[in-house]
Design a protein around this motif. Structure first.
Motif, PDB file in Angstrom:
ATOM      1  N   GLN A  42      36.679 -34.904 -38.765  1.00  0.00           N
ATOM      2  CA  GLN A  42      35.341 -35.311 -38.355  1.00  0.00           C
ATOM      3  C   GLN A  42      35.483 -36.168 -37.092  1.00  0.00           C
ATOM      4  O   GLN A  42      35.880 -37.319 -37.162  1.00  0.00           O
ATOM      5  CB  GLN A  42      34.670 -36.114 -39.474  1.00  0.00           C
ATOM      6  N   LEU A  43      35.138 -35.603 -35.969  1.00  0.00           N
ATOM      7  CA  LEU A  43      35.373 -36.283 -34.698  1.00  0.00           C
ATOM      8  C   LEU A  43      34.184 -37.092 -34.199  1.00  0.00           C
ATOM      9  O   LEU A  43      34.185 -37.585 -33.073  1.00  0.00           O
ATOM     10  CB  LEU A  43      35.847 -35.284 -33.646  1.00  0.00           C
ATOM     11  N   THR A  44      33.164 -37.226 -35.034  1.00  0.00           N
ATOM     12  CA  THR A  44      32.139 -38.248 -34.819  1.00  0.00           C
ATOM     13  C   THR A  44      32.241 -39.205 -36.000  1.00  0.00           C
ATOM     14  O   THR A  44      32.400 -38.772 -37.143  1.00  0.00           O
ATOM     15  CB  THR A  44      30.720 -37.643 -34.774  1.00  0.00           C
ATOM     16  N   GLU A  45      32.156 -40.497 -35.750  1.00  0.00           N
ATOM     17  CA  GLU A  45      32.303 -41.475 -36.827  1.00  0.00           C
ATOM     18  C   GLU A  45      31.174 -41.337 -37.844  1.00  0.00           C
ATOM     19  O   GLU A  45      30.024 -41.117 -37.480  1.00  0.00           O
ATOM     20  CB  GLU A  45      32.309 -42.896 -36.255  1.00  0.00           C
ATOM     21  N   ASN A  51      36.648 -41.670 -39.033  1.00  0.00           N
ATOM     22  CA  ASN A  51      36.837 -40.271 -38.640  1.00  0.00           C
ATOM     23  C   ASN A  51      37.652 -39.614 -39.751  1.00  0.00           C
ATOM     24  O   ASN A  51      38.878 -39.548 -39.696  1.00  0.00           O
ATOM     25  CB  ASN A  51      37.583 -40.169 -37.307  1.00  0.00           C
TER      26      ASN A  51
END
Length: 310
Positions: A42-45, A51
């Motif tokens: 998951q590259l958006t928090e 992440n």
């Protein structure tokens, strides 16, 4: 929005990823080296500032890119760069402390990463196959073994918390000449084993050991003994949990009846599964499933019968 600097950094360590749903990216897993990109990041928090990442094959997972890079043995400069790019540095520090409380033995060898030509590996796999454990099970539960050290000639069966971090492990000797079957770590069992696999909205099955849990397969929590620890009991009595199946060995009837009464008093629909003289791991998935399908909800009159028979 995806942090493109973070994407570029991850790509430089794991190779170019493939965008998937909800700003996630899929990569080839550095832990199990599966031929398909099964590691999803998951590259958006998320709301907690993490992440999160997880491999669909070997089940390795964590909260931060920092922990992923550490596990993948990335270079120190890449790890340092990850620290700078991740906003919630406190959460990283807290996660590192949690993960350090218990760790797998340094001699631990995951079956998916073992030298299959070694005689010790063959003995360990033969033992597991005799118990009905498949290679898929070995991957799913991250089973391993030790060739030397304190846990020499032992199968290592780790358990993981809700975030996918190790919270305990059991060690089962596969050497028939040894008089000591189990050798467990000096750590608290007041955890919820393999919580990351549990859907609390569905019926929960409680069993004794990890081998039982592997045989049962579905939404099952091993107690790592015959006692429901306080952390698990607190979770079980929450309103989200409705049905609970208790499937302990026949020699634990007294404990089972006590737990059933406690859970029924909390308003839960409880099932006391009678497995007879065999435990779940000996029965296997199909026979155990047949028994559980025939088990009826426990009533207070039936509970009284059990109490009088003890």
């Amino acid at each position: 929005m995806v942090n493109q600097l973070l994407v570029n950094l991850v790509n430089s360590v794991l190779g170019v990823g493939k965008p998937t749903a909800r700003d996630n990216y899929a990569y080839h897993c550095p832990f199990c080296n599966h031929h398909k990109p099964k590691l999803e990041i998951q590259l958006t928090e998320n709301k907690e500032g993490y992440n999160a990442w997880s491999c669909w094959v070997c089940q390795q997972s964590g909260k931060s890119i920092y922990s992923l890079f550490r596990g993948a043995k990335a270079s120190s400069d890449k790890i340092a760069e990850a620290k700078k790019l991740i906003a919630n540095s406190k959460s990283i520090k807290d996660t590192a402390v949690t993960e350090s409380q218990i760790a797998l033995p340094k001699e631990y060898i995951a079956f998916y990463n073992a030298d299959t030509s070694k005689i010790m590996y063959k003995h360990a796999v033969a033992y597991l196959k005799k118990r009905g454990i498949t290679h898929e099970d070995m991957l799913k539960y991250q089973l391993g073994y030790c060739e030397e050290g304190k846990y020499a000639k032992c199968i290592i069966l780790p358990t993981f918390d809700a975030e996918g971090n190790i919270n305990y492990f059991t060690a089962r000797n596969f050497d028939n000449t040894s008089s000591l079957k189990y050798r467990n770590p000096s750590a608290s069992r007041n955890v919820i084993p393999n919580e990351f696999m549990i859907n609390w909205n569905l019926p929960i099955i409680l069993c004794e050991g990890m081998f039982d849990a592997i045989a049962i397969k579905r939404n099952v929590i091993p107690l790592l003994g015959k006692n429901i620890q306080s952390a698990l009991m607190k979770k079980l009595i929450q309103p989200i949990v409705n049905k609970i199946y208790l499937a302990l060995d026949s020699d634990a009837l007294k404990q089972s009846v006590r737990f059933c009464e406690q859970l029924m008093n909390e308003g839960k629909e409880v099932y006391l599964v009678e497995v007879g003289e065999q435990d779940a791991s000996e029965l296997g998935f199909h026979r155990f499933t047949k028994i559980i399908q025939q088990t009826q909800p426990l009533t207070y009159s039936k509970l009284l019968e059990y109490k009088l028979s003890i």
